[in-house]
Design an enzyme around this catalytic site. Structure first.
Site, PDB file in Angstrom:
ATOM      1  N   LYS A   1      51.226  38.617  43.073  1.00 53.79           N
ATOM      2  CA  LYS A   1      50.453  39.628  44.154  1.00 53.79           C
ATOM      3  C   LYS A   1      48.919  38.940  43.975  1.00 53.79           C
ATOM      4  O   LYS A   1      48.366  38.987  43.082  1.00 53.79           O
ATOM      5  CB  LYS A   1      50.478  41.064  43.619  1.00 53.79           C
ATOM      6  CG  LYS A   1      49.651  41.674  44.546  1.00 53.79           C
ATOM      7  CD  LYS A   1      49.482  43.236  44.105  1.00 53.79           C
ATOM      8  CE  LYS A   1      48.165  43.996  44.210  1.00 53.79           C
ATOM      9  NZ  LYS A   1      46.937  43.006  44.754  1.00 53.79           N
TER      10      LYS A   1
ATOM     11  N   CYS B   1      35.930  36.458  32.716  1.00 54.31           N
ATOM     12  CA  CYS B   1      36.383  37.159  31.527  1.00 54.31           C
ATOM     13  C   CYS B   1      35.930  36.941  30.048  1.00 54.31           C
ATOM     14  O   CYS B   1      35.537  37.771  29.168  1.00 54.31           O
ATOM     15  CB  CYS B   1      37.812  37.479  31.505  1.00 54.31           C
ATOM     16  SG  CYS B   1      38.721  35.665  31.322  1.00 54.31           S
TER      17      CYS B   1
ATOM     18  N   GLY C   1      43.382  41.232  34.839  1.00 53.38           N
ATOM     19  CA  GLY C   1      42.687  42.246  35.548  1.00 53.38           C
ATOM     20  C   GLY C   1      41.803  43.090  34.420  1.00 53.38           C
ATOM     21  O   GLY C   1      41.762  42.763  33.458  1.00 53.38           O
TER      22      GLY C   1
ATOM     23  N   GLU D   1      31.687  46.011  30.465  1.00 53.12           N
ATOM     24  CA  GLU D   1      31.835  44.456  31.023  1.00 53.12           C
ATOM     25  C   GLU D   1      31.040  44.876  32.461  1.00 53.12           C
ATOM     26  O   GLU D   1      31.141  45.742  33.267  1.00 53.12           O
ATOM     27  CB  GLU D   1      33.211  44.159  31.284  1.00 53.12           C
ATOM     28  CG  GLU D   1      33.446  42.908  31.786  1.00 53.12           C
ATOM     29  CD  GLU D   1      34.928  42.671  32.153  1.00 53.12           C
ATOM     30  OE1 GLU D   1      35.489  43.338  32.672  1.00 53.12           O
ATOM     31  OE2 GLU D   1      35.136  41.391  31.883  1.00 53.12           O
TER      32      GLU D   1
ATOM     33  N   GLU E   1      45.792  40.254  30.186  1.00 49.41           N
ATOM     34  CA  GLU E   1      44.856  39.387  30.183  1.00 49.41           C
ATOM     35  C   GLU E   1      43.817  40.306  30.875  1.00 49.41           C
ATOM     36  O   GLU E   1      43.512  40.311  31.855  1.00 49.41           O
ATOM     37  CB  GLU E   1      45.033  37.976  30.792  1.00 49.41           C
ATOM     38  CG  GLU E   1      45.837  37.136  30.016  1.00 49.41           C
ATOM     39  CD  GLU E   1      45.584  36.374  28.807  1.00 49.41           C
ATOM     40  OE1 GLU E   1      44.309  36.596  28.629  1.00 49.41           O
ATOM     41  OE2 GLU E   1      46.479  36.166  27.901  1.00 49.41           O
TER      42      GLU E   1
ATOM     43  N   TRP F   1      40.639  38.897  41.397  1.00 49.45           N
ATOM     44  CA  TRP F   1      40.215  38.186  42.670  1.00 49.45           C
ATOM     45  C   TRP F   1      39.332  36.758  42.049  1.00 49.45           C
ATOM     46  O   TRP F   1      39.410  35.887  42.717  1.00 49.45           O
ATOM     47  CB  TRP F   1      39.245  38.934  43.487  1.00 49.45           C
ATOM     48  CG  TRP F   1      38.076  39.410  42.685  1.00 49.45           C
ATOM     49  CD1 TRP F   1      37.906  40.517  42.328  1.00 49.45           C
ATOM     50  CD2 TRP F   1      36.672  38.600  42.159  1.00 49.45           C
ATOM     51  NE1 TRP F   1      36.851  40.728  41.302  1.00 49.45           N
ATOM     52  CE2 TRP F   1      36.139  39.520  41.463  1.00 49.45           C
ATOM     53  CE3 TRP F   1      36.505  37.408  42.167  1.00 49.45           C
ATOM     54  CZ2 TRP F   1      34.817  39.142  40.872  1.00 49.45           C
ATOM     55  CZ3 TRP F   1      35.053  36.904  41.775  1.00 49.45           C
ATOM     56  CH2 TRP F   1      34.287  37.755  41.063  1.00 49.45           C
ATOM     57  N   ASN F   2      39.225  36.784  40.836  1.00 48.93           N
ATOM     58  CA  ASN F   2      38.307  35.664  40.364  1.00 48.93           C
ATOM     59  C   ASN F   2      39.197  34.691  39.482  1.00 48.93           C
ATOM     60  O   ASN F   2      40.247  34.657  39.093  1.00 48.93           O
ATOM     61  CB  ASN F   2      37.177  36.050  39.267  1.00 48.93           C
ATOM     62  CG  ASN F   2      37.785  36.316  37.942  1.00 48.93           C
ATOM     63  OD1 ASN F   2      38.909  36.934  37.882  1.00 48.93           O
ATOM     64  ND2 ASN F   2      37.184  35.725  36.804  1.00 48.93           N
TER      65      ASN F   2
END
Ligand code: NAD
Length: 488
Positions: free
Chosen positions: A173, A282, A226, A380, A248, A149-150
């Site tokens: 997607k 990230c 993701g 994270e 990633e 989403w980011n």
């Protein structure tokens, strides 16, 4: 209530079902999104597959593909304010950040537009006198691009840009958490003049939409951004078709400050490294690895700045830290902090949720020195939480920096040139920023080691990764082929 549609084979439609999207600043539903289920996913892949082999796309010159990408970039520039507004509304990411980032997204498309007709093959000086051998670079086929989403417009640009430059077609997607910017992007893409079906944009939930897409037999490559847990599903899904993958993933990036660093500059970079984008990045520099000689002074300046950060509505240009995107992230932050405090970690500032409407969490600094297994150092957050560890020697700093299962980004602050070079060599990560942090460009590759994934996005290599090499052998002799039972 706004309503968005999916984009399949050049047509906008409602999905098999609808789902609500939450505004993180209020916690309320603000729009309805189209949920793609099996039939929608299959239709999107079929459209991409048909477009891939269609003469309109497969016979188009690379230069013409580049021109279409330039047109798309210009349309993104023109529509950047609307896209930024949607990303802010749907994800809670502050408008200051989305405005700047989306204006820059157009540059990624321009970079790949320019690259389209520079993806060259090769001529081989083969060791046989009657043969000409050369390599053609050909597009891999249908690409499934799956994004979190980011920063969706940015993370999809580094997939769609090189894939289309190389001649692939794409099913993207969008994340179910905040799909509106990508669904709006589809409307912009539709105006750029690409042949029908070259890009399809759907959204839906991972277990159905994501799984069906990434295990689809017509998909040749899965480009995923993701978390590592989802990546494991993606790899298993891609095994169905033996599709290639680029992954990633997340990070727990070290931000290392030596005692000769320019402290003011390092403090500012650390503030940006962990609190910009509300820590939902990230590459967040989420582990401060700090020389014990300057630790107290550094933390005191950092605390002062962290407490002065303006927390507020994401659509206010004055806001520096907005809400988190999901309630799950807030719960995760509270749990990791609680478990670390139990092991002896000390909260320097923040650490508890803000009691207000919306999913807010304050800038937090937690000292985990001498507690290497503190959950705050290992996991994270995807939130504005900085974990701190002190060190005495350069060797110790490097050891702490590499004591992670991730390996995405890193920062080193020092004025000592030879030490900077030793750290650059020693750090196990895909990016090392020296005396700076969080700089990006379409020209520089981006990606990680270990649980941060594999493959690179950005730069020339990313475009090559969407191609396969075909070796062509052409015999130049008119003589009959000699002994057919001997390999030549
Ligand atoms: P996520 O892994 O939960 O979801 C990412 C996407 O995968 C979503 O579109 C989701 O629907 C889809 N998905 C979920 N299950 C699936 C399945 N079984 N099959 C196929 N697709 C599936 O990630 P998130 O919570 O949306 O985003 C946060 C994560 O993304 C963090 O770990 C962050 O570090 C990472 N991230 C990495 C980068 C990078 O460039 N390295 C950039 C941004 C975010």
């Amino acid at each position: 209530m706004q309503k968005f549609q999916q984009y399949i084979n050049g047509t906008f439609s409602d999905g098999a079902a609808q789902f609500a999207s939450i505004d993180p600043a209020t916690g309320q539903t603000w729009a309805m999104m189209p949920e793609a289920r099996v039939d929608d996913v299959n239709a999107a892949v079929d459209a991409a597959d048909h477009a891939f082999f269609s003469p309109e796309w497969s016979s188009m010159t690379a230069t013409q593909r580049g021109k279409l990408l330039y047109r798309l970039a210009d349309l993104i520039s023109e529509n950047a304010p609307r896209l930024a507004e949607l990303e802010t509304r749907d994800t809670g990411k502050i408008i200051r950040e989305t405005s700047a980032q989306i204006a820059y997204v157009a540059e990624f498309y321009r970079y790949y537009a320019g690259l389209a007709d520079k993806i060259e093959g090769a001529y081989l000086p083969i060791d046989k006198p009657d043969m000409e051998v050369w390599l053609r670079r050909e597009p891999v086929g249908v690409v499934a691009a799956v994004v979190p989403w980011n920063s969706q417009l940015f993370l999809s640009a580094v997939k769609i840009g090189p894939a289309l430059a190389a001649g692939c077609t794409v099913v993207l997607k969008a994340s179910e958490e905040a799909p509106s910017p990508m669904l709006e992007f589809a409307r912009i893409f539709d105006q750029a003049g690409f042949p029908t079906g070259v890009l399809n944009v759907i959204t839906g939930f991972g277990a159905e939409c994501g799984s069906v897409l990434t295990s689809h037999p017509k998909v040749a490559h899965v480009a995923f951004t993701g978390g590592p847990d989802t990546a494991r599903h993606i790899v298993r899904n891609s095994a169905e078709n033996l599709a290639s993958t680029s992954l990633e993933l997340g990070g727990k990036s070290p931000f290392i400050v030596f005692d000769d660093a320019d402290i003011e500059s390092a403090v500012n970079a650390q503030i940006s490294g962990i609190f910009a984008a509300t820590g939902q990045s990230c590459v967040a520099g989420s582990r401060l690895v700090i020389s014990n000689n300057i630790k107290d002074e550094f933390l005191s300046q950092l605390k002062q700045k962290a407490e002065a950060v303006v927390i507020g509505a994401p659509d206010d240009m004055a806001t520096e830290v907005g809400p988190l995107c999901t309630e799950g992230q807030r719960k995760n932050a509270l749990k990791l902090i609680e478990d670390s405090v139990e092991l002896g970690a000390k909260v320097i500032t923040g650490g508890t949720a803000i009691d207000c409407e919306g999913i807010y969490f304050p800038p937090t600094i937690i000292d985990c020195s001498n507690i290497p297994d503190a959950p705050c150092l290992r996991n994270e957050f995807f939130g504005p939480v900085l974990s701190v560890v002190g060190f005495d020697t350069e060797e110790e700093a490097l050891k702490i920096a590499n004591d992670t299962t991730f390996g995405l980004a890193s920062g080193v602050f020092t004025k000592d040139l030879t030490r900077a070079h030793r750290m650059i060599r020693g750090i196990r990560a895909g990016i090392v920023w020296v005396n700076t942090y969080r700089a990006v460009s379409p020209i520089a590759p981006f990606g990680g080691h270990g649980l941060s994934g594999h493959g690179r996005e950005g730069g020339l290599q990313a475009a090559l990764d969407y191609t396969k090499v075909k070796a062509v052998w052409l015999r130049t002799s008119d003589d009959p082929i000699p002994d057919p039972f001997v390999m030549r």
